[in-house]
Scaffold this motif. Sequence first.
Motif, PDB file in Angstrom:
ATOM      1  N   SER A 156       0.841  -1.202   0.000  1.00  0.00           N
ATOM      2  CA  SER A 156       0.000   0.000   0.000  1.00  0.00           C
ATOM      3  C   SER A 156       0.874   1.249   0.000  1.00  0.00           C
ATOM      4  O   SER A 156       1.743   1.390   0.860  1.00  0.00           O
ATOM      5  CB  SER A 156      -0.882   0.044   1.252  1.00  0.00           C
ATOM      6  OG  SER A 156      -1.721  -1.072   1.295  1.00  0.00           O
ATOM      7  N   CYS A 157       0.613   2.152  -0.934  1.00  0.00           N
ATOM      8  CA  CYS A 157       1.351   3.421  -0.979  1.00  0.00           C
ATOM      9  C   CYS A 157       1.052   4.202   0.305  1.00  0.00           C
ATOM     10  O   CYS A 157      -0.104   4.382   0.671  1.00  0.00           O
ATOM     11  CB  CYS A 157       0.919   4.229  -2.196  1.00  0.00           C
ATOM     12  SG  CYS A 157       1.677   5.853  -2.289  1.00  0.00           S
ATOM     13  N   VAL A 158       2.099   4.665   0.998  1.00  0.00           N
ATOM     14  CA  VAL A 158       1.876   5.362   2.270  1.00  0.00           C
ATOM     15  C   VAL A 158       1.261   6.742   2.072  1.00  0.00           C
ATOM     16  O   VAL A 158       0.738   7.319   3.014  1.00  0.00           O
ATOM     17  CB  VAL A 158       3.174   5.496   3.103  1.00  0.00           C
ATOM     18  CG1 VAL A 158       3.631   4.153   3.617  1.00  0.00           C
ATOM     19  CG2 VAL A 158       4.273   6.183   2.312  1.00  0.00           C
ATOM     20  N   ARG A 159       1.324   7.287   0.863  1.00  0.00           N
ATOM     21  CA  ARG A 159       0.754   8.623   0.647  1.00  0.00           C
ATOM     22  C   ARG A 159      -0.681   8.574   0.155  1.00  0.00           C
ATOM     23  O   ARG A 159      -1.516   9.349   0.607  1.00  0.00           O
ATOM     24  CB  ARG A 159       1.602   9.400  -0.362  1.00  0.00           C
ATOM     25  CG  ARG A 159       2.907   9.871   0.234  1.00  0.00           C
ATOM     26  CD  ARG A 159       3.566  10.908  -0.658  1.00  0.00           C
ATOM     27  NE  ARG A 159       4.958  11.092  -0.269  1.00  0.00           N
ATOM     28  CZ  ARG A 159       5.938  11.344  -1.128  1.00  0.00           C
ATOM     29  NH1 ARG A 159       5.679  11.447  -2.407  1.00  0.00           N
ATOM     30  NH2 ARG A 159       7.178  11.493  -0.697  1.00  0.00           N
ATOM     31  N   CYS A 160      -0.977   7.673  -0.798  1.00  0.00           N
ATOM     32  CA  CYS A 160      -2.323   7.698  -1.381  1.00  0.00           C
ATOM     33  C   CYS A 160      -3.105   6.418  -1.097  1.00  0.00           C
ATOM     34  O   CYS A 160      -4.258   6.316  -1.502  1.00  0.00           O
ATOM     35  CB  CYS A 160      -2.251   7.950  -2.879  1.00  0.00           C
ATOM     36  SG  CYS A 160      -1.652   6.534  -3.828  1.00  0.00           S
ATOM     37  N   LEU A 161      -2.494   5.457  -0.403  1.00  0.00           N
ATOM     38  CA  LEU A 161      -3.142   4.207   0.005  1.00  0.00           C
ATOM     39  C   LEU A 161      -3.454   3.271  -1.159  1.00  0.00           C
ATOM     40  O   LEU A 161      -4.051   2.223  -0.964  1.00  0.00           O
ATOM     41  CB  LEU A 161      -4.426   4.462   0.818  1.00  0.00           C
ATOM     42  CG  LEU A 161      -4.273   5.446   1.988  1.00  0.00           C
ATOM     43  CD1 LEU A 161      -5.609   5.631   2.688  1.00  0.00           C
ATOM     44  CD2 LEU A 161      -3.215   4.946   2.974  1.00  0.00           C
ATOM     45  N   LEU A 220       6.017   3.775  -1.943  1.00  0.00           N
ATOM     46  CA  LEU A 220       5.330   4.783  -2.750  1.00  0.00           C
ATOM     47  C   LEU A 220       4.974   4.135  -4.081  1.00  0.00           C
ATOM     48  O   LEU A 220       5.815   3.461  -4.674  1.00  0.00           O
ATOM     49  CB  LEU A 220       6.247   5.980  -2.999  1.00  0.00           C
ATOM     50  CG  LEU A 220       6.589   6.818  -1.767  1.00  0.00           C
ATOM     51  CD1 LEU A 220       7.632   7.863  -2.118  1.00  0.00           C
ATOM     52  CD2 LEU A 220       5.346   7.475  -1.187  1.00  0.00           C
ATOM     53  N   HIS A 221       3.723   4.337  -4.539  1.00  0.00           N
ATOM     54  CA  HIS A 221       3.316   3.647  -5.777  1.00  0.00           C
ATOM     55  C   HIS A 221       4.077   4.214  -6.959  1.00  0.00           C
ATOM     56  O   HIS A 221       4.229   3.564  -7.975  1.00  0.00           O
ATOM     57  CB  HIS A 221       1.805   3.687  -5.963  1.00  0.00           C
ATOM     58  CG  HIS A 221       1.266   4.911  -6.620  1.00  0.00           C
ATOM     59  ND1 HIS A 221       1.043   6.086  -5.947  1.00  0.00           N
ATOM     60  CD2 HIS A 221       0.918   5.130  -7.908  1.00  0.00           C
ATOM     61  CE1 HIS A 221       0.568   6.976  -6.805  1.00  0.00           C
ATOM     62  NE2 HIS A 221       0.485   6.432  -7.988  1.00  0.00           N
ATOM     63  N   ARG A 222       4.546   5.461  -6.827  1.00  0.00           N
ATOM     64  CA  ARG A 222       5.548   5.999  -7.744  1.00  0.00           C
ATOM     65  C   ARG A 222       6.283   7.083  -6.965  1.00  0.00           C
ATOM     66  O   ARG A 222       5.721   7.675  -6.029  1.00  0.00           O
ATOM     67  CB  ARG A 222       4.928   6.521  -9.044  1.00  0.00           C
ATOM     68  CG  ARG A 222       3.922   7.631  -8.885  1.00  0.00           C
ATOM     69  CD  ARG A 222       3.626   8.268 -10.240  1.00  0.00           C
ATOM     70  NE  ARG A 222       3.192   9.637 -10.023  1.00  0.00           N
ATOM     71  CZ  ARG A 222       1.982  10.099 -10.396  1.00  0.00           C
ATOM     72  NH1 ARG A 222       1.149   9.306 -11.010  1.00  0.00           N
ATOM     73  NH2 ARG A 222       1.655  11.333 -10.141  1.00  0.00           N
ATOM     74  N   ASP A 232       7.003  10.126  -7.174  1.00  0.00           N
ATOM     75  CA  ASP A 232       6.460  11.473  -7.005  1.00  0.00           C
ATOM     76  C   ASP A 232       4.968  11.445  -6.672  1.00  0.00           C
ATOM     77  O   ASP A 232       4.240  12.366  -7.012  1.00  0.00           O
ATOM     78  CB  ASP A 232       6.702  12.298  -8.271  1.00  0.00           C
ATOM     79  CG  ASP A 232       6.003  11.686  -9.492  1.00  0.00           C
ATOM     80  OD1 ASP A 232       5.624  10.499  -9.410  1.00  0.00           O
ATOM     81  OD2 ASP A 232       5.831  12.382 -10.503  1.00  0.00           O
ATOM     82  N   CYS A 233       4.530  10.386  -6.000  1.00  0.00           N
ATOM     83  CA  CYS A 233       3.111  10.298  -5.638  1.00  0.00           C
ATOM     84  C   CYS A 233       2.672  11.575  -4.935  1.00  0.00           C
ATOM     85  O   CYS A 233       3.301  12.019  -3.974  1.00  0.00           O
ATOM     86  CB  CYS A 233       2.860   9.100  -4.723  1.00  0.00           C
ATOM     87  SG  CYS A 233       1.179   9.083  -4.060  1.00  0.00           S
ATOM     88  N   ALA A 234       1.581  12.169  -5.409  1.00  0.00           N
ATOM     89  CA  ALA A 234       1.120  13.441  -4.867  1.00  0.00           C
ATOM     90  C   ALA A 234       0.288  13.272  -3.589  1.00  0.00           C
ATOM     91  O   ALA A 234      -0.002  14.242  -2.907  1.00  0.00           O
ATOM     92  CB  ALA A 234       0.311  14.180  -5.927  1.00  0.00           C
ATOM     93  N   ARG A 267      -4.756  13.207  -5.177  1.00  0.00           N
ATOM     94  CA  ARG A 267      -4.177  14.279  -5.990  1.00  0.00           C
ATOM     95  C   ARG A 267      -3.461  13.775  -7.235  1.00  0.00           C
ATOM     96  O   ARG A 267      -3.071  14.572  -8.080  1.00  0.00           O
ATOM     97  CB  ARG A 267      -3.196  15.093  -5.149  1.00  0.00           C
ATOM     98  CG  ARG A 267      -3.893  15.971  -4.146  1.00  0.00           C
ATOM     99  CD  ARG A 267      -2.873  16.552  -3.214  1.00  0.00           C
ATOM    100  NE  ARG A 267      -3.327  17.806  -2.649  1.00  0.00           N
ATOM    101  CZ  ARG A 267      -2.713  18.420  -1.662  1.00  0.00           C
ATOM    102  NH1 ARG A 267      -1.618  17.899  -1.156  1.00  0.00           N
ATOM    103  NH2 ARG A 267      -3.165  19.549  -1.180  1.00  0.00           N
ATOM    104  N   ASN A 268      -3.277  12.448  -7.318  1.00  0.00           N
ATOM    105  CA  ASN A 268      -2.680  11.904  -8.531  1.00  0.00           C
ATOM    106  C   ASN A 268      -3.665  11.937  -9.692  1.00  0.00           C
ATOM    107  O   ASN A 268      -3.267  11.908 -10.848  1.00  0.00           O
ATOM    108  CB  ASN A 268      -2.230  10.457  -8.311  1.00  0.00           C
ATOM    109  CG  ASN A 268      -1.173  10.344  -7.241  1.00  0.00           C
ATOM    110  OD1 ASN A 268      -0.069  10.837  -7.407  1.00  0.00           O
ATOM    111  ND2 ASN A 268      -1.509   9.710  -6.122  1.00  0.00           N
ATOM    112  N   THR A 269      -4.959  11.941  -9.360  1.00  0.00           N
ATOM    113  CA  THR A 269      -5.962  11.841 -10.421  1.00  0.00           C
ATOM    114  C   THR A 269      -6.893  13.046 -10.459  1.00  0.00           C
ATOM    115  O   THR A 269      -7.545  13.282 -11.460  1.00  0.00           O
ATOM    116  CB  THR A 269      -6.814  10.566 -10.229  1.00  0.00           C
ATOM    117  OG1 THR A 269      -7.376  10.588  -8.916  1.00  0.00           O
ATOM    118  CG2 THR A 269      -5.969   9.317 -10.367  1.00  0.00           C
TER     119      THR A 269
HETATM  120 ZN    ZN Z   1       0.643   6.829  -4.040  1.00  0.00          ZN
END
Ligand code: ZN
Length: 199
Positions: free
Chosen positions: A75-80, A134-136, A138-140, A150-152
Amino acid sequence: MSKHVTEPALAVDVRELLQKPGAHKHVVVRAPLDDLATPVASVPPDRPVTVDAEIESVVEGVLVTGTVSTTALVSCVRCLRQFDQELEVPVRELFALGPGEDEDEGYAVLPDDRLPLDTMARDALVLGFPAFPLHRPDCAGLCPVCGADRNTVDCGHGGSETIDPRWAGLAGLTLPEGFGEPQGGAPMNKEEDDARPQA
Ligand SMILES: [Zn+2]
Ligand SMILES: [Zn+2]
């Protein structure tokens, strides 16, 4: 962290290696393991774990050198957002002959001359899970105001500066599109629109 497992999912017969220091063989074993989860990552039961290792007989027991690999669900820690991550964790562990004085003090060859690799594989993978996935790069992340991804979505809540929770409600108010921009030519029908409702 070593827990007693009655029937290991990942087991290798090492009878022919025992008491023959220097003897070795290469094994690849593959099976799903249960209980493989932390708050940020897991290996679901339908995803097998592979141990690819050279097994060498040494005086103290059996030395296992190789890799433990699988595809973890992280799981991305920023956007889940959940995403797959390939893991390949190097291992080099000694399995003692017979149970030690303290069962929790490391790995041991089973009384039936099999090598139980579950606990070693589990320990290696949990250590190999990313600490801050992080899923990438620069995950926003999620908007702290409205929770939008915020990525989408551009929810209009600006940058990543921290917002005082007391003003969070106000920050949620949005101005109409084009507010404050010069009105280009369209006549303002002020008079007619301002007609008072009939009493
Ligand atoms: Zn993310
Ligand atoms: Zn927002």
